[in-house]
Write a protein that holds these residues in place. Structure first.
Motif, PDB file in Angstrom:
ATOM      1  N   LYS A  61      39.064  51.605  47.688  1.00 33.48           N
ATOM      2  CA  LYS A  61      38.054  51.759  48.824  1.00 33.48           C
ATOM      3  C   LYS A  61      36.761  52.375  48.261  1.00 33.48           C
ATOM      4  O   LYS A  61      35.558  51.721  48.479  1.00 33.48           O
ATOM      5  CB  LYS A  61      38.459  52.609  49.948  1.00 33.48           C
ATOM      6  CG  LYS A  61      37.939  53.184  51.098  1.00 33.48           C
ATOM      7  CD  LYS A  61      38.484  54.009  51.856  1.00 33.48           C
ATOM      8  CE  LYS A  61      37.356  54.181  53.069  1.00 33.48           C
ATOM      9  NZ  LYS A  61      37.957  55.210  54.273  1.00 33.48           N
ATOM     10  N   GLY A  62      36.653  52.986  47.248  1.00 34.65           N
ATOM     11  CA  GLY A  62      35.730  53.322  46.676  1.00 34.65           C
ATOM     12  C   GLY A  62      34.944  52.230  45.646  1.00 34.65           C
ATOM     13  O   GLY A  62      33.544  52.129  45.744  1.00 34.65           O
ATOM     14  N   LEU A  63      35.488  51.214  45.201  1.00 32.00           N
ATOM     15  CA  LEU A  63      35.104  50.236  44.702  1.00 32.00           C
ATOM     16  C   LEU A  63      34.768  48.957  45.759  1.00 32.00           C
ATOM     17  O   LEU A  63      34.077  47.839  45.305  1.00 32.00           O
ATOM     18  CB  LEU A  63      36.062  49.503  43.768  1.00 32.00           C
ATOM     19  CG  LEU A  63      36.592  50.442  42.372  1.00 32.00           C
ATOM     20  CD1 LEU A  63      37.551  49.884  41.593  1.00 32.00           C
ATOM     21  CD2 LEU A  63      35.121  50.582  41.562  1.00 32.00           C
ATOM     22  N   LYS A  64      35.074  49.196  46.882  1.00 32.36           N
ATOM     23  CA  LYS A  64      34.945  48.300  47.885  1.00 32.36           C
ATOM     24  C   LYS A  64      35.432  46.948  47.765  1.00 32.36           C
ATOM     25  O   LYS A  64      34.822  45.964  47.752  1.00 32.36           O
ATOM     26  CB  LYS A  64      33.472  47.899  48.184  1.00 32.36           C
ATOM     27  CG  LYS A  64      32.763  49.381  48.774  1.00 32.36           C
ATOM     28  CD  LYS A  64      31.363  49.210  49.084  1.00 32.36           C
ATOM     29  CE  LYS A  64      30.847  50.491  49.550  1.00 32.36           C
ATOM     30  NZ  LYS A  64      29.391  50.554  49.843  1.00 32.36           N
ATOM     31  N   ILE A  65      36.954  46.858  47.288  1.00 32.79           N
ATOM     32  CA  ILE A  65      37.661  45.720  47.325  1.00 32.79           C
ATOM     33  C   ILE A  65      39.145  46.018  47.695  1.00 32.79           C
ATOM     34  O   ILE A  65      39.352  47.150  47.978  1.00 32.79           O
ATOM     35  CB  ILE A  65      37.885  45.419  45.502  1.00 32.79           C
ATOM     36  CG1 ILE A  65      38.367  46.753  44.861  1.00 32.79           C
ATOM     37  CG2 ILE A  65      36.575  45.179  44.727  1.00 32.79           C
ATOM     38  CD1 ILE A  65      38.825  46.422  43.496  1.00 32.79           C
ATOM     39  N   LYS A  66      39.687  44.985  47.551  1.00 32.11           N
ATOM     40  CA  LYS A  66      41.186  44.772  48.348  1.00 32.11           C
ATOM     41  C   LYS A  66      42.189  45.503  47.071  1.00 32.11           C
ATOM     42  O   LYS A  66      41.740  45.120  45.980  1.00 32.11           O
ATOM     43  CB  LYS A  66      41.639  43.631  48.764  1.00 32.11           C
ATOM     44  CG  LYS A  66      40.642  43.050  49.884  1.00 32.11           C
ATOM     45  CD  LYS A  66      41.263  41.544  50.166  1.00 32.11           C
ATOM     46  CE  LYS A  66      40.190  41.162  51.251  1.00 32.11           C
ATOM     47  NZ  LYS A  66      40.351  39.691  51.419  1.00 32.11           N
ATOM     48  N   VAL A  67      43.055  46.055  47.584  1.00 33.30           N
ATOM     49  CA  VAL A  67      44.228  46.417  46.598  1.00 33.30           C
ATOM     50  C   VAL A  67      44.763  45.251  45.744  1.00 33.30           C
ATOM     51  O   VAL A  67      44.932  45.343  44.680  1.00 33.30           O
ATOM     52  CB  VAL A  67      45.407  47.189  47.122  1.00 33.30           C
ATOM     53  CG1 VAL A  67      46.519  47.412  46.120  1.00 33.30           C
ATOM     54  CG2 VAL A  67      44.859  48.513  47.664  1.00 33.30           C
ATOM     55  N   SER A  68      44.946  44.011  46.733  1.00 35.33           N
ATOM     56  CA  SER A  68      45.284  42.751  45.868  1.00 35.33           C
ATOM     57  C   SER A  68      44.368  42.287  45.071  1.00 35.33           C
ATOM     58  O   SER A  68      44.859  41.581  44.044  1.00 35.33           O
ATOM     59  CB  SER A  68      45.558  41.739  47.212  1.00 35.33           C
ATOM     60  OG  SER A  68      44.121  41.370  47.634  1.00 35.33           O
TER      61      SER A  68
END
Length: 79
Positions: A61-68
Motif C-alpha cells: 500500500k505504501g509503495l502503491k503496488i499490488k501484493v501480486s
C-alpha cells in the motif's frame, strides 16, 4: 544468500527493495507510511525476518503496488 534465508523470503525482500528504489522512497519513509518500524523494514529487506501477510499488504500500500506485483517480481528470478 545465507542458510537462514529461504529462497522465496530472499526474493520477496529483493522485490520490495527494488520497488522502493524505483519509486525513490527511502527505507525510513516507506516504514513510516507503512506504519512499521524502520528496523523491522530493514530486517524485511535484508531477508532476515519472515514477513507476515498483513505487513506485506501495508508495504505494498505504501509503495502503491499490488501484493501480486511482489510475487511476480520474485518469481521472475526463479530458475
Amino acid at each position: 544468500m545465507t542458510l537462514t534465508k529461504t529462497p522465496i523470503k530472499y526474493l520477496v525482500s529483493c522485490a520490495i527493495k527494488k520497488f522502493r528504489l524505483e519509486k525513490k522512497i527511502s527505507q525510513e519513509n516507506l516504514a513510516l507510511i507503512s506504519n512499521i518500524s524502520r528496523r523491522h523494514m530493514s530486517s524485511i529487506e535484508s531477508g532476515e525476518t519472515d514477513i507476515r501477510t498483513q505487513t506485506l499488504e501495508k508495504i505494498c500500500k505504501g509503495l502503491k503496488i499490488k501484493v501480486s506485483d511482489i510475487y511476480i517480481e520474485a518469481e521472475s528470478h526463479i530458475g
